[in-house]
Motif scaffolding. Structure first.
Motif, mmCIF file in Angstrom:
data_model
loop_
_atom_site.group_PDB
_atom_site.id
_atom_site.type_symbol
_atom_site.label_atom_id
_atom_site.label_comp_id
_atom_site.label_asym_id
_atom_site.label_seq_id
_atom_site.Cartn_x
_atom_site.Cartn_y
_atom_site.Cartn_z
ATOM 1 N N ALA A 179 0.872 -1.187 0.000
ATOM 2 C CA ALA A 179 0.000 0.000 0.000
ATOM 3 C C ALA A 179 0.902 1.228 0.000
ATOM 4 C CB ALA A 179 -0.929 0.005 1.209
ATOM 5 N N ASP A 180 1.652 1.380 -1.088
ATOM 6 C CA ASP A 180 2.713 2.379 -1.130
ATOM 7 C C ASP A 180 2.198 3.806 -1.058
ATOM 8 O OD1 ASP A 180 5.599 2.810 -1.407
ATOM 9 O OD2 ASP A 180 5.087 3.759 -3.324
ATOM 10 N N TRP A 181 0.901 3.983 -1.244
ATOM 11 C CA TRP A 181 0.341 5.346 -1.135
ATOM 12 C C TRP A 181 0.370 5.860 0.300
ATOM 13 C CZ3 TRP A 181 -2.230 1.202 -3.403
ATOM 14 C CH2 TRP A 181 -3.100 0.492 -2.579
ATOM 15 N N TRP A 182 0.498 4.967 1.278
ATOM 16 C CA TRP A 182 0.632 5.403 2.667
ATOM 17 C C TRP A 182 2.102 5.588 2.989
ATOM 18 C CZ3 TRP A 182 -3.138 7.699 4.577
ATOM 19 C CH2 TRP A 182 -4.450 7.238 4.471
ATOM 20 N N ARG A 183 2.457 6.780 3.462
ATOM 21 C CA ARG A 183 3.836 7.104 3.795
ATOM 22 C C ARG A 183 3.947 7.429 5.283
ATOM 23 N NH1 ARG A 183 6.399 8.128 -1.185
ATOM 24 N NH2 ARG A 183 5.213 6.823 -2.650
ATOM 25 N N ARG A 184 4.933 6.833 5.905
ATOM 26 C CA ARG A 184 5.224 7.167 7.299
ATOM 27 C C ARG A 184 5.935 8.520 7.322
ATOM 28 N NH1 ARG A 184 8.574 4.173 12.136
ATOM 29 N NH2 ARG A 184 9.347 6.119 13.040
ATOM 30 N N ILE A 185 5.298 9.488 7.996
ATOM 31 C CA ILE A 185 5.848 10.838 8.045
ATOM 32 C C ILE A 185 6.111 11.218 9.500
ATOM 33 C CG2 ILE A 185 5.466 13.269 7.494
ATOM 34 C CD1 ILE A 185 5.783 11.474 5.045
ATOM 35 N N ASP A 186 7.383 11.414 9.820
ATOM 36 C CA ASP A 186 7.740 11.867 11.161
ATOM 37 C C ASP A 186 7.194 13.276 11.379
ATOM 38 O OD1 ASP A 186 9.092 9.510 11.571
ATOM 39 O OD2 ASP A 186 11.077 10.347 11.137
ATOM 40 N N GLY A 187 6.541 13.468 12.511
ATOM 41 C CA GLY A 187 5.999 14.787 12.842
ATOM 42 C C GLY A 187 4.613 15.055 12.305
ATOM 43 N N ALA A 188 4.003 14.086 11.596
ATOM 44 C CA ALA A 188 2.626 14.267 11.136
ATOM 45 C C ALA A 188 1.682 14.050 12.315
ATOM 46 C CB ALA A 188 2.295 13.295 10.012
ATOM 47 N N THR A 189 0.827 15.028 12.593
ATOM 48 C CA THR A 189 -0.110 14.963 13.712
ATOM 49 C C THR A 189 -1.394 15.687 13.319
ATOM 50 O OG1 THR A 189 0.491 17.074 14.759
ATOM 51 C CG2 THR A 189 1.841 15.142 15.325
ATOM 52 N N TRP A 190 -2.318 15.753 14.240
ATOM 53 C CA TRP A 190 -3.573 16.456 13.968
ATOM 54 C C TRP A 190 -3.336 17.947 13.730
ATOM 55 C CZ3 TRP A 190 -5.914 20.335 16.896
ATOM 56 C CH2 TRP A 190 -5.319 20.616 18.141
ATOM 57 N N ARG A 191 -2.252 18.487 14.252
ATOM 58 C CA ARG A 191 -1.921 19.901 14.010
ATOM 59 C C ARG A 191 -1.173 20.092 12.696
ATOM 60 N NH1 ARG A 191 -2.458 23.002 18.775
ATOM 61 N NH2 ARG A 191 -2.392 21.819 20.724
ATOM 62 N N ASP A 192 -0.210 19.239 12.427
ATOM 63 C CA ASP A 192 0.585 19.273 11.201
ATOM 64 C C ASP A 192 0.161 18.098 10.343
ATOM 65 O OD1 ASP A 192 2.490 21.542 11.480
ATOM 66 O OD2 ASP A 192 3.080 20.458 13.286
ATOM 67 N N VAL A 193 -0.951 18.302 9.645
ATOM 68 C CA VAL A 193 -1.668 17.193 9.017
ATOM 69 C C VAL A 193 -0.816 16.428 8.019
ATOM 70 C CG1 VAL A 193 -3.665 16.621 7.582
ATOM 71 C CG2 VAL A 193 -3.878 18.329 9.395
ATOM 72 N N ASN A 194 -0.032 17.129 7.218
ATOM 73 C CA ASN A 194 0.764 16.464 6.192
ATOM 74 C C ASN A 194 2.239 16.392 6.534
ATOM 75 O OD1 ASN A 194 -1.530 16.086 4.606
ATOM 76 N ND2 ASN A 194 -1.334 18.109 3.681
ATOM 77 N N GLY A 195 2.585 16.733 7.756
ATOM 78 C CA GLY A 195 3.969 16.675 8.202
ATOM 79 C C GLY A 195 4.426 18.011 8.755
ATOM 80 N N PRO A 196 5.648 18.061 9.269
ATOM 81 C CA PRO A 196 6.165 19.288 9.886
ATOM 82 C C PRO A 196 6.057 20.495 8.956
ATOM 83 C CG PRO A 196 7.657 17.445 10.261
ATOM 84 C CD PRO A 196 6.622 16.966 9.284
ATOM 85 N N GLY A 197 5.593 21.599 9.523
ATOM 86 C CA GLY A 197 5.514 22.837 8.764
ATOM 87 C C GLY A 197 4.300 22.969 7.872
ATOM 88 N N THR A 198 3.349 22.036 7.970
ATOM 89 C CA THR A 198 2.184 22.084 7.071
ATOM 90 C C THR A 198 0.929 22.627 7.759
ATOM 91 O OG1 THR A 198 1.535 19.789 7.564
ATOM 92 C CG2 THR A 198 3.063 20.138 5.729
ATOM 93 N N HIS A 199 1.055 23.076 8.987
ATOM 94 C CA HIS A 199 -0.124 23.543 9.719
ATOM 95 C C HIS A 199 -0.861 24.648 8.972
ATOM 96 C CE1 HIS A 199 -2.626 24.588 13.245
ATOM 97 N NE2 HIS A 199 -2.446 25.836 12.829
ATOM 98 N N ASP A 200 -0.156 25.678 8.565
ATOM 99 C CA ASP A 200 -0.807 26.837 7.960
ATOM 100 C C ASP A 200 -1.520 26.476 6.660
ATOM 101 O OD1 ASP A 200 0.103 28.353 10.032
ATOM 102 O OD2 ASP A 200 1.753 29.281 8.924
ATOM 103 N N ALA A 201 -0.948 25.559 5.894
ATOM 104 C CA ALA A 201 -1.526 25.217 4.596
ATOM 105 C C ALA A 201 -2.627 24.174 4.696
ATOM 106 C CB ALA A 201 -0.428 24.714 3.651
ATOM 107 N N ALA A 202 -2.506 23.236 5.630
ATOM 108 C CA ALA A 202 -3.405 22.080 5.635
ATOM 109 C C ALA A 202 -4.408 22.053 6.783
ATOM 110 C CB ALA A 202 -2.573 20.789 5.670
ATOM 111 N N TRP A 203 -4.137 22.767 7.879
ATOM 112 C CA TRP A 203 -5.022 22.702 9.049
ATOM 113 C C TRP A 203 -6.118 23.747 8.913
ATOM 114 C CZ3 TRP A 203 -7.038 25.466 13.116
ATOM 115 C CH2 TRP A 203 -7.477 24.742 14.243
ATOM 116 N N LYS A 204 -7.358 23.301 8.940
ATOM 117 C CA LYS A 204 -8.500 24.220 8.837
ATOM 118 C C LYS A 204 -9.451 23.921 9.984
ATOM 119 C CE LYS A 204 -8.063 24.596 3.822
ATOM 120 N NZ LYS A 204 -6.802 23.838 3.767
#
Length: 318
Positions: free
Chosen positions: A118-143
């Motif tokens: 299931a290669d579409w799933w990627r383990r991303i360090d720092g991905a959380t409910w705040r940083d949805v797509n990984g570190p530094g993505t809060h402003d772009a992805a969190w709504k």
């Protein structure tokens, strides 16, 4: 047409043991915008299963008591209030990583580790409910008005307990999703969504996993209160994000293959509703009777939940 028993829905367990999660001891807050669902004999399952190995059939009737349920899945804003008042840390935060769909992983993160099969799933360090797509993505992805994701079954239970509620059973979830209709495939009836004109929910359009046209206006989550509501006034009961339930994932079958699958999924928890990654050609699980099982510590960008309460609770602003 290919229907995979794993598919986009099931993510691997963390395989690092289980971590204890304590429900924060705090004064519950009232839910906002909960809807009362009448009790009665609920329709559960289907006599025309698309994925028999998921345990979709047979159609049966099960009595449920009246209950109240969130009009939407729990949003980022609601979950943020919980975290701000309790200091709660989700399992993804404590593990330090979570699963992100490959198309949402920022290029600047570079090479990422995929999941075999299931290669579409990627383990991303720092991905959380705040940083949805990984570190530094809060402003772009969190709504704030989008459903909270990267929440495990344990996290969902902790939030539900904090607001004085719980997760729904499968029977309650299906009864609410049908919106007063009976043996129907979707919350709006039986008309099948397509990739062009009839777009009643947030699912994948195009060819999974590589090409999502976003014809419905979204390539990831949509606002929790979007598209049309069902007959009970509930939003996104199918599509957008999978919703944890209170139940263990079980398959009612004596077939050897089903028994082997159940043994491999011991302790997994049931999710309902499908997500923005479901598509009829590959993962036809955005139907009411469809089901998925994941380990209770699993967290992804398409897993959320909603809360139920006894009648008389959760009625502020309903």
């Amino acid at each position: 047409m290919t229907h995979d028993t794993k598919s986009c829905c099931q993510t691997p367990p963390r395989n690092q043991g289980r971590s204890a999660v304590k429900t924060p001891a705090t004064k519950p807050v009232q839910a906002v915008d909960a809807v009362e669902i009448p009790g009665g004999r609920a329709f559960v399952g289907t006599n025309t299963p698309e994925l028999p190995m998921d345990g979709e059939g047979p159609l049966r009737r099960q009595r449920v008591n009246p209950f109240r349920i969130g009009r939407t899945a729990v949003t980022n804003a609601q979950f943020a209030e919980f975290v701000d008042q309790t200091g709660y840390r989700t399992e993804a935060e404590r593990w330090g990583w979570s699963f992100v769909f490959f198309a949402q992983v920022p290029d600047e993160l570079g090479a990422t580790e995929g999941v075999q099969g299931a290669d579409w799933w990627r383990r991303i360090d720092g991905a959380t409910w705040r940083d949805v797509n990984g570190p530094g993505t809060h402003d772009a992805a969190w709504k704030p008005d989008h459903p909270v994701v990267h929440v495990s079954w344990h996290d969902a239970r902790a939030y539900a307990a904090w607001v004085g509620g719980r997760l729904p059973t499968e029977a309650e979830w299906e009864h609410a999703a049908r919106g007063g209709l009976e043996d129907v495939r979707f919350p709006w009836g039986d008309r099948e969504p397509d990739d062009r004109q009839f777009l009643p929910c947030n699912i994948f359009q195009g060819r999974f996993p590589d090409t999502n046209t976003g014809a419905d206006g979204h390539v990831a989550t949509a606002p929790a209160r979007s598209f049309g509501s069902n007959g009970y006034g509930l939003y996104n009961m199918c599509g957008n994000v999978w919703e944890w339930t209170a139940d263990t994932f079980r398959i009612r079958s004596l077939r050897k293959q089903a028994k082997a699958r159940m043994a491999a999924m011991d302790g997994y928890r049931l999710s309902k509703g499908g997500s923005f990654l479901c598509h009829k050609s590959y993962c036809y699980r955005y139907r009411i009777a469809a089901r998925s099982g994941n380990s209770p510590d699993s967290t992804t960008t398409h897993q959320g939940f909603r809360v139920v309460w006894p009648v008389g609770q959760g009625d502020h602003g309903g």
